[in-house]
Structure formats: C-alpha cells, structure tokens
Design an enzyme around this catalytic site. Structure first.
Site, PDB file in Angstrom:
ATOM      1  N   GLY A  19       0.827  -1.197   0.000  1.00  0.00           N
ATOM      2  CA  GLY A  19       0.000   0.000   0.000  1.00  0.00           C
ATOM      3  C   GLY A  19       0.859   1.243   0.000  1.00  0.00           C
ATOM      4  N   GLY A  20       0.193   2.388   0.260  1.00  0.00           N
ATOM      5  CA  GLY A  20       0.879   3.667   0.155  1.00  0.00           C
ATOM      6  C   GLY A  20       1.959   3.886   1.189  1.00  0.00           C
ATOM      7  CG  MET A  21       1.647   4.914   4.963  1.00  0.00           C
ATOM      8  SD  MET A  21       2.936   6.181   5.099  1.00  0.00           S
ATOM      9  CE  MET A  21       3.733   5.650   6.609  1.00  0.00           C
ATOM     10  N   GLY A  22       3.909   1.328   2.479  1.00  0.00           N
ATOM     11  CA  GLY A  22       4.924   0.300   2.491  1.00  0.00           C
ATOM     12  C   GLY A  22       4.408  -1.062   2.107  1.00  0.00           C
ATOM     13  CB  VAL A  24       2.598  -6.594   5.089  1.00  0.00           C
ATOM     14  CG1 VAL A  24       2.651  -7.730   6.110  1.00  0.00           C
ATOM     15  CG2 VAL A  24       2.071  -5.342   5.751  1.00  0.00           C
ATOM     16  CE  LYS A  39       2.128  -2.686   8.816  1.00  0.00           C
ATOM     17  NZ  LYS A  39       1.016  -2.019   9.544  1.00  0.00           N
ATOM     18  CG  ASP A 137      -7.139   2.528  10.726  1.00  0.00           C
ATOM     19  OD1 ASP A 137      -8.205   3.094  10.393  1.00  0.00           O
ATOM     20  OD2 ASP A 137      -6.408   1.942   9.909  1.00  0.00           O
TER      21      ASP A 137
END
Length: 502
Positions: A19-22, A24, A39, A137
């Site tokens: 995804g946008g932040m890295g 897994v 992650k 979240d």
C-alpha cells in the site's frame, strides 16, 4: 530461498500486502526459527529529510508501545528493527482472512456472530486502553479471523500517526474516513472513546452489510460522521442498543467499554440483556460559536445542529492490509443524495385554482420554496510547518499553509481571516471570498506566516481560519514551529584586526 535479510535476522520470503505506506512481508526469523509478518514502512512522497526522520522516530516509539499489549485477541509485536534508515515492524504471522474479506465474500453477519467478533475486538481494545495504547484505526480490514477461529485485532499503536501536520502535504489520507470518530475529524482531543466509536461503526457494517456514513467523497463522508444522524439499523436485533450507544456523537455520552462488553457477550451467548439507561442521554445542542458547519435556512424553524466538519489535517493511518492508500480529498459540492428529507427543499410545484365561468378568475398565491440550507467547511493544512533561522522568517522559508473553503451551494460570500494563538498573525486583515452562481463550490487560499513571538524560542504555535460571514466559526488548528537563531558573525567581524608586523 531469498537472500534478502533485514536487521541481520529476518529473511524475506514473499509479499503479503502492499500500500501507500509500504509493504507487509512474510519472513523467517533465522534466530528463533519461526515465520513472522514484517512491515516495511516507507514515508510518503513529498516529505523532506527532517519530516521523514520525525515520522520514523514516531513509528518506532508507537511500535514499541504496541509491544506492551499482551492479549490473545491482539496481534503480537515482536520487534521494531531499524534497517536502511527506516523502521520494520515485526509481528506474529496469523493465517486466515480479514473481516472485510469475509463481509465482501459472504455479506452481512448474523447478530450473534457479529457480537462474538466485536466482543473479542472490544476485549482487546480495553486491555490496550488500560496500558495507555490507542488503536485509532479500528475497522474490518484490521480484524483477522484465523484459520483456527482466533479473532485478532492488528496494527495497535501504529495505525495512525497524529500531530504531524506536514504529513498531509501530499494530500493523502490513508485509511477509512467512515470509521473516524467525530472528535478526531474536528481536531479535538481523543481517547479510548474514539476507538469505541470506530467499533460501533464496525458492528453496524457487520450486521447491515454497509457503512452508515460512507458518501461519494471523503469530505462528504466526514461531514456525515460529524453532522448527520445515524441511520436506524434494520438487522441488528439485540445489537441495536449497543450500536446506538457507541455511536453517540459526543464522547462523554458514548456507551462505556464495560457496558458494551456485557451486552455483546450476552448477545454472543444468545442471552437477553438490557442496555444501561444512563449511557444514552439526549444530546444537547452545541453552542453556536463551536460550530464549523451551520445550516442557514430562514424559512425553517431552528433546530439543533452538531458542530460539523473541521478536519484536523495531520491524520495518517497504516493498515496491515495496506489498502486504501492515497485517498485524495475531493472537495466537491454537498452530497444531496445522502441528505435527509427534512433538509431537502420541497419539490411541490406552486398551485393555482382553476378559473370558472360563474365567478371571477382567482389564483392562490404561489408557494415560496426556500433556498437549500448553506453548509460551510474550512479545512487547513500545512505546506511547511517548521522554520529554523534568523527571525523574522523570510517568505521563502517561513511556515506556509493552505485552506480549502467549501460551500454547499452558490452564490455565497465568505468573510475570513487567518488567526494564530501566541501572536497576531502577520496578515490580520479580513478578506472576502466570493462564490458566484455557477462557480465551483470549493476554493483554495494560501498564507505564509512571517511572525515570530519574541517571548518564545522556539515557539510552537497553531494557525486557523476565522470566518465571520455568513456565519461565525473557526477551522481546525494546524501546529507549526519557529526557532529563531542569531546569524553567524562574519569572519571579518569576529576576528581581531591583524597587528602590523614589527
């Protein structure tokens, strides 16, 4: 076998999600001989080196805080490894499906199954809250149902990084706005009650098959979260009181964790239980000056309105599935399809009486249809939120900000000014934004803050936009820091004059 190693012990075996932040990864811990999920965190584009270092330091602290939460329904964080200058969050590997996968494939759950899953999620949240860790979240994508039946809540403490306004520079909001608590959307202090709100939305989605607040744009979704009433669930059965109690707009009125736990456990066991009568008082209308979105309709009787959207621009969410990255604000006109009939203008046409041959022709006065209510939203974000150097700061390096003013209809005229907390802003004059009929309903304004309070060094301040017409409100507060340094003396000024030689 892969030869890529992280921190000298974790061998990467394959991707689990991106995804946008890295990313897994599935990995093998060569020291302990077990498979783990790891992650790889990547900073969003658009951050300078200082902002990246601050983000990574915050992530490392949050990851280590999450490791303190020990509960069978909480994903276990084994390690936070620093490699290649960024943090890698090492977690247990849970084989199974996420709750969002199950809902997508099979549809809504029975109230009993939803109570069973939500009860385990709530148990995990309560333990984390006791240890001072907020999740921030909670959503179906972060709930895993293991192949062995275990229910696990993932991404504790590392899902949202708050308080860093520069992280919104790219215009990204990673995560799901429909699960965001109203107080977070309004930039107010948050606590365990915010996680309980998100759990209430998750429970609603689980039994109804859809979100009560999702709209066509992120902005309209957040406006619904803050300002619109909860649609009555039709399939919740015994869970209806829990949903209503958890989704109270005001945190102080929200159902408590122990009360919700009792009702969920009873529903999961097929027992009848009754909600506490003190958990659901009627909501008093807020003071007008606290409102960021106000309905203006002179033809309609006044009715209570909740403070609506002033989104604190500093929200960054990391989900284990790492989906929904890069959600760009689409600041468009109000979503009229989601409005209630009470707020919609009447569609009845003016009527006149039919003429006759025995009496003079008469007609009834045409019915005047009032214009739709006007909603106004102001969202401020930082383009540059730190400065270090001689003061006052120069234009090219001083903290700078943008604000998006959105009206629900045109024509409209908005009178506004920029406002700081510690000192008078460097541009205190009131300004006017005109929205002519047919114009776009959103407009972006910019500001560079050149002031620097002399009594504070460094000074940490906040900036907002005040509006006085057509209504009185103040936007969200965006922090910024100014550190004043004296200029370095020139060599000629600091060195004594050379003595003449003898």
């Amino acid at each position: 076998m892969s030869t890529r190693m992280v921190a000298g012990r974790y061998r990467l075996l394959g991707e689990l999600g991106r995804g946008g932040m890295g990313v897994v990864w599935r990995a093998r811990d060569e020291v302990l001989g077990r498979e783990v999920a790891i992650k790889e965190v990547r900073a969003p584009d658009g951050l300078d080196d200082h902002e990246v270092r601050r983000l990574y330091a915050r992530l490392e602290v949050e990851g280590r805080a999450a490791a303190r939460v020990d509960h069978p329904n909480v994903i276990t964080v084994y390690d936070v490894a620093m490699a290649q200058g960024s943090p890698w969050i090492v977690m247990e590997l849970v084989r199974g499906l996420s709750l969002s996968d199950i809902l997508d494939a099979d549809g809504a759950l029975t109230p009993r199954r939803a109570a069973e899953i939500s009860g385990r999620v709530l148990a995990a949240l309560r333990v984390a809250h006791e240890r001072g860790v907020l999740h921030r979240d909670v959503k179906p994508g972060n709930v895993l149902i293991g192949n062995d039946g275990r229910i696990v809540l993932t991404d504790f403490g590392i899902a949202v990084i708050e308080g860093t306004s520069a992280l919104t520079r790219t215009g990204e909001v990673v995560g799901s706005p429909e699960y965001l608590a109203p107080e977070r959307a309004l930039g107010r202090p948050t606590g365990p009650e915010s996680d309980l709100w998100s759990l209430g939305v998750l429970l609603y989605v689980a039994v109804e098959g859809g979100s009560p607040f999702r709209r066509d744009t992120a902005l309209n979704t957040l406006r619904a979260v803050v300002d619109e009433p909860l649609p009555e669930p039709r399939h919740a059965g015994p869970l209806a009181p829990v949903i209503a109690g958890l989704l109270r707009k005001e945190p102080a009125e929200r159902m408590t964790g122990p009360d919700a736990q009792r009702l969920l456990d009873a529903a999961a066991a097929g027992r009848r239980s009754y909600p506490p009568t003190v958990a659901l008082p009627p909501s008093p209308p807020p003071a007008p000056l606290a409102s960021t979105t106000v309905a203006m309709d002179a033809a309609a009787p006044p009715r209570p309105r909740r403070a609506a959207l002033a989104v604190a621009a500093g929200i960054l969410a990391l989900a284990l599935a790492l989906a929904a990255a890069g959600l760009t604000w689409a600041l468009l006109r109000d979503n009229t399809s989601g409005a209630s009939s009470a707020n919609a203008p009447s569609s009845a046409a003016p009527t006149t009486s039919a003429p006759t041959t025995t009496s003079p022709t008469t007609s009834a006065s045409p019915r005047t249809i009032p214009p739709p209510a006007l909603h106004l939203t102001v969202l401020v974000s930082a383009t540059r939120d730190t400065y270090t150097g001689p003061c006052p700061p120069p234009d090219s390096a001083a903290p700078s900000f943008t604000a998006v003013i959105t009206v629900s209809r045109t024509p409209a005229t908005v009178t506004y000014r920029w406002h700081t907390n510690l000192s008078t802003t460097s541009d205190p004059a009131w300004k006017t934004a005109h929205f002519a009929a047919g114009d776009p309903t959103s407009r972006t304004i910019t500001h560079t803050e050149l002031s620097s309070p002399a009594d504070y060094n460094p000074s940490t301040d906040w900036i907002a936009v005040d509006v006085k017409q057509p209504l009185t409100l103040q936007s969200n507060h965006v922090p910024f820091t100014v550190t004043c340094e004296s200029p370095s003396p020139s060599p000629s000024a600091s060195s004594p004059s050379a003595s003449p030689t003898a």
